[in-house]
Write a protein that holds these residues in place. Structure first.
Motif, PDB file in Angstrom:
ATOM      1  N   VAL A 149       0.879  -1.167   0.000  1.00  0.00           N
ATOM      2  CA  VAL A 149       0.000   0.000   0.000  1.00  0.00           C
ATOM      3  C   VAL A 149       0.918   1.218   0.000  1.00  0.00           C
ATOM      4  O   VAL A 149       1.558   1.540   1.006  1.00  0.00           O
ATOM      5  CB  VAL A 149      -0.919   0.003   1.245  1.00  0.00           C
ATOM      6  N   TYR A 150       1.005   1.880  -1.136  1.00  0.00           N
ATOM      7  CA  TYR A 150       1.978   2.961  -1.287  1.00  0.00           C
ATOM      8  C   TYR A 150       1.430   4.271  -0.724  1.00  0.00           C
ATOM      9  O   TYR A 150       0.302   4.668  -1.021  1.00  0.00           O
ATOM     10  CB  TYR A 150       2.355   3.125  -2.759  1.00  0.00           C
ATOM     11  N   ILE A 151       2.281   4.899   0.072  1.00  0.00           N
ATOM     12  CA  ILE A 151       1.912   6.159   0.707  1.00  0.00           C
ATOM     13  C   ILE A 151       2.956   7.237   0.450  1.00  0.00           C
ATOM     14  O   ILE A 151       2.972   8.276   1.114  1.00  0.00           O
ATOM     15  CB  ILE A 151       1.713   5.963   2.227  1.00  0.00           C
ATOM     16  N   GLY A 152       3.851   7.007  -0.506  1.00  0.00           N
ATOM     17  CA  GLY A 152       4.873   7.990  -0.826  1.00  0.00           C
ATOM     18  C   GLY A 152       5.580   7.630  -2.122  1.00  0.00           C
ATOM     19  O   GLY A 152       5.629   6.467  -2.517  1.00  0.00           O
ATOM     20  N   CYS A 153       6.114   8.647  -2.814  1.00  0.00           N
ATOM     21  CA  CYS A 153       6.849   8.395  -4.058  1.00  0.00           C
ATOM     22  C   CYS A 153       7.877   9.500  -4.273  1.00  0.00           C
ATOM     23  O   CYS A 153       7.859  10.533  -3.603  1.00  0.00           O
ATOM     24  CB  CYS A 153       5.896   8.321  -5.251  1.00  0.00           C
ATOM     25  N   ALA A 154       8.753   9.264  -5.234  1.00  0.00           N
ATOM     26  CA  ALA A 154       9.787  10.239  -5.564  1.00  0.00           C
ATOM     27  C   ALA A 154       9.215  11.394  -6.375  1.00  0.00           C
ATOM     28  O   ALA A 154       8.241  11.240  -7.110  1.00  0.00           O
ATOM     29  CB  ALA A 154      10.902   9.570  -6.350  1.00  0.00           C
ATOM     30  N   ALA A 316      12.778  13.348  -1.625  1.00  0.00           N
ATOM     31  CA  ALA A 316      12.558  14.587  -0.875  1.00  0.00           C
ATOM     32  C   ALA A 316      12.749  15.775  -1.810  1.00  0.00           C
ATOM     33  O   ALA A 316      13.682  15.785  -2.626  1.00  0.00           O
ATOM     34  CB  ALA A 316      13.518  14.682   0.301  1.00  0.00           C
ATOM     35  N   ASN A 317      11.908  16.789  -1.686  1.00  0.00           N
ATOM     36  CA  ASN A 317      11.958  17.929  -2.597  1.00  0.00           C
ATOM     37  C   ASN A 317      13.266  18.709  -2.492  1.00  0.00           C
ATOM     38  O   ASN A 317      13.814  19.146  -3.499  1.00  0.00           O
ATOM     39  CB  ASN A 317      10.763  18.848  -2.342  1.00  0.00           C
ATOM     40  N   GLU A 318      13.788  18.884  -1.282  1.00  0.00           N
ATOM     41  CA  GLU A 318      15.055  19.597  -1.119  1.00  0.00           C
ATOM     42  C   GLU A 318      16.195  18.841  -1.786  1.00  0.00           C
ATOM     43  O   GLU A 318      17.063  19.443  -2.436  1.00  0.00           O
ATOM     44  CB  GLU A 318      15.360  19.817   0.365  1.00  0.00           C
ATOM     45  N   ASP A 319      16.209  17.518  -1.635  1.00  0.00           N
ATOM     46  CA  ASP A 319      17.256  16.712  -2.267  1.00  0.00           C
ATOM     47  C   ASP A 319      17.152  16.776  -3.783  1.00  0.00           C
ATOM     48  O   ASP A 319      18.173  16.778  -4.491  1.00  0.00           O
ATOM     49  CB  ASP A 319      17.156  15.257  -1.802  1.00  0.00           C
ATOM     50  N   GLU A 348       5.686  12.800   0.061  1.00  0.00           N
ATOM     51  CA  GLU A 348       6.381  12.321   1.251  1.00  0.00           C
ATOM     52  C   GLU A 348       5.463  11.415   2.067  1.00  0.00           C
ATOM     53  O   GLU A 348       4.294  11.735   2.295  1.00  0.00           O
ATOM     54  CB  GLU A 348       6.897  13.507   2.057  1.00  0.00           C
ATOM     55  N   PRO A 349       5.968  10.240   2.488  1.00  0.00           N
ATOM     56  CA  PRO A 349       5.134   9.212   3.121  1.00  0.00           C
ATOM     57  C   PRO A 349       4.338   9.720   4.319  1.00  0.00           C
ATOM     58  O   PRO A 349       4.870  10.413   5.189  1.00  0.00           O
ATOM     59  CB  PRO A 349       6.157   8.157   3.556  1.00  0.00           C
ATOM     60  N   GLU A 350       3.046   9.363   4.328  1.00  0.00           N
ATOM     61  CA  GLU A 350       2.164   9.738   5.433  1.00  0.00           C
ATOM     62  C   GLU A 350       1.044   8.707   5.538  1.00  0.00           C
ATOM     63  O   GLU A 350       0.388   8.385   4.545  1.00  0.00           O
ATOM     64  CB  GLU A 350       1.572  11.131   5.191  1.00  0.00           C
ATOM     65  N   TYR A 371       2.715  -1.136   4.267  1.00  0.00           N
ATOM     66  CA  TYR A 371       2.926   0.168   3.648  1.00  0.00           C
ATOM     67  C   TYR A 371       4.269   0.186   2.921  1.00  0.00           C
ATOM     68  O   TYR A 371       5.201  -0.545   3.262  1.00  0.00           O
ATOM     69  CB  TYR A 371       2.920   1.274   4.704  1.00  0.00           C
ATOM     70  N   ALA A 372       4.375   1.066   1.906  1.00  0.00           N
ATOM     71  CA  ALA A 372       5.621   1.181   1.154  1.00  0.00           C
ATOM     72  C   ALA A 372       5.665   2.535   0.466  1.00  0.00           C
ATOM     73  O   ALA A 372       4.679   3.278   0.423  1.00  0.00           O
ATOM     74  CB  ALA A 372       5.720   0.057   0.116  1.00  0.00           C
ATOM     75  N   ALA A 373       6.846   2.846  -0.053  1.00  0.00           N
ATOM     76  CA  ALA A 373       7.025   4.007  -0.917  1.00  0.00           C
ATOM     77  C   ALA A 373       7.771   3.529  -2.159  1.00  0.00           C
ATOM     78  O   ALA A 373       8.332   2.436  -2.171  1.00  0.00           O
ATOM     79  CB  ALA A 373       7.804   5.100  -0.202  1.00  0.00           C
TER      80      ALA A 373
END
Length: 431
Positions: A149-154, A316-319, A348-350, A371-373
């Motif tokens: 169950v994806y809760i985050g991505c690049a 991460a947006n800053e990275d 960002e994962p939440e 859960y995963a990203a």
């Protein structure tokens, strides 16, 4: 007899829908959903929304595909429970999500259905969405691993660099050769940590190894978001010398004189390509996946210029901002002009209440679900950024090697995901 998701997917493969050329499938989706009683709206970006009557959930998939090999002429084969295509990408990414949604449309389920356009060439449809998402929850069906169950991505951004080149007449005493590099290819996010050879890098390695080689042309790569499968170069060697290669991925053939002057900066370009750090740049130990990566996606050296395209990703947006800035600085230092485009944010994962509900139902189908990203771009990132109160998760069947002619989907996993989706819809409709 009711047509299930399998038959619908096979029908979709007969309708051309390469990214940027999706009109035929867009019309099919609009007609199909209207026919089954849904109110349909289409926006200027080609997104299609089929509204139910009292929906609590929006289901979402993109309907364009990365066309590799013979695609959009798709011939499907089923072997040992897996479906693939003959010498082309299959389009299970994200055609299986579309097929599952249309299967539910046929059933008349209580949900809204959002089909987004041109995801594969920069999340264009989702980025320009003009349609209303009126439900509190959105379930994206573009993930590619059963039990997650994806809760985050690049997030990602493309970098395009160009430089002018000079040409000089080729000495008469010598011969021309064609270098052809072949590699497996793959998704520039999902497969970037698998050490898949990059055809451009493999080609450049041979050019660098032959110190007396002069370069006429270079062409490599297929898509900005695909690890290159093919690369080719026309090169010149002095009389009595033949190109040497210990690289089994590069084929060398004698060819006729292309009547093309060689490039003064050719060896510098070859060294820059060979020396470029394609692949993972940083690792996220907490999520156990790449934190940042760059795909050396395309190169074109012909006539009076050289063009190079890169695809950068980060969790991460800053990275991501720093990664893009570093790559631009590096290529500018080599004399290139660079521009960026197609930027989309990281998701960002939440964990939210909707995600907990989806995971609960998923574990009835797969007790090990978690859960995963993912180190790839999902349209969820744009929806989350634009609609901060929308609860979003992403699930999907197991799809291996998308964006390549090795793409294949586990059919049993599709059925399991279908069961999860129907359970979630029934649950939310009862609230």
């Amino acid at each position: 007899m009711e047509k299930g998701w399998m038959e619908i997917f096979l029908e979709l493969t007969k309708i051309p829908h390469c990214s940027g050329e999706t009109e035929a499938l867009r019309n099919y989706l609009a007609d199909f959903t209207r026919k089954h009683g849904y109110r349909v709206e289409i926006d200027g970006a080609g997104n299609v929304m089929a509204y139910g009557k009292k929906s609590a959930l929006t289901l979402q998939s993109h309907y364009d595909m990365v066309c590799i090999g013979r695609a959009p002429r798709i011939e499907t084969v089923i072997e040992k429970g897996w479906m693939r295509a003959v010498e082309s990408s299959l389009g299970a990414d994200n055609g299986m999500g579309v097929a599952m949604m249309l299967h539910l449309v046929r059933k008349g389920v209580n949900a809204d259905f959002l089909f987004t356009n041109d995801e594969e060439i920069g999340l264009i449809g989702a980025g320009a969405l003009e349609l209303e998402i009126r439900t509190p929850c959105l379930l994206n069906l573009d993930s590619e691993e059963l039990g997650k169950v994806y809760i985050g991505c690049a997030g990602g951004e493309d970098i395009h660099c160009r430089a002018e080149i000079r040409r000089v007449e080729t000495p008469e005493k010598g011969g021309w050769y064609t270098l052809t590099a072949e590699a497996p290819g793959g998704h520039s996010g999902v497969n970037i940590a698998e050490a898949i050879p990059n055809a451009i890098t493999e080609l450049a390695s041979v050019m660098v190894a032959n110190s007396r080689m002069k370069i006429g042309t270079i062409e490599g790569g297929e898509r900005i978001n695909a690890i290159p499968r093919h690369a080719k170069a026309s090169v010149w060697m002095p009389e009595g010398k033949e190109p040497l290669s210990r690289n089994p991925r590069v084929r060398i053939e004698r060819c006729e004189n292309p009547e093309l002057p060689t490039v003064v900066e050719g060896r510098d370009v070859a060294r820059a390509l060979f020396g470029f750090a394609h692949g993972v740049r940083a690792w996220n130990r907490e999520l156990d996946l790449p934190q940042s990566s760059v795909n050396l996606a395309e190169v074109s050296l012909k006539e009076k210029e050289v063009r190079i395209a890169l695809s950068a990703r980060s969790m991460a947006n800053e990275d991501l901002e720093r990664l893009v800035a570093q790559n631009v600085a590096g290529w500018e230092a080599l004399g290139f002009e660079c521009r960026t485009e197609g930027k989309y944010p990281a998701w960002e994962p939440e964990i939210n209440a909707f995600g907990e509900r989806v995971l609960e139902h998923y574990r009835k189908v797969d007790p090990e679900a978690s859960y995963a990203a993912i180190h790839a771009g999902l349209e969820c990132a744009l929806f989350a950024d634009r609609f901060p109160h929308l609860q979003i998760v992403s699930i999907g069947p197991t799809i291996l090697d998308p964006h390549s002619d090795r793409e294949r989907v586990d059919l049993e996993s599709v059925e399991k995901v279908m069961n999860v989706v129907e359970a979630v819809i029934a649950d939310l409709s009862s609230i």
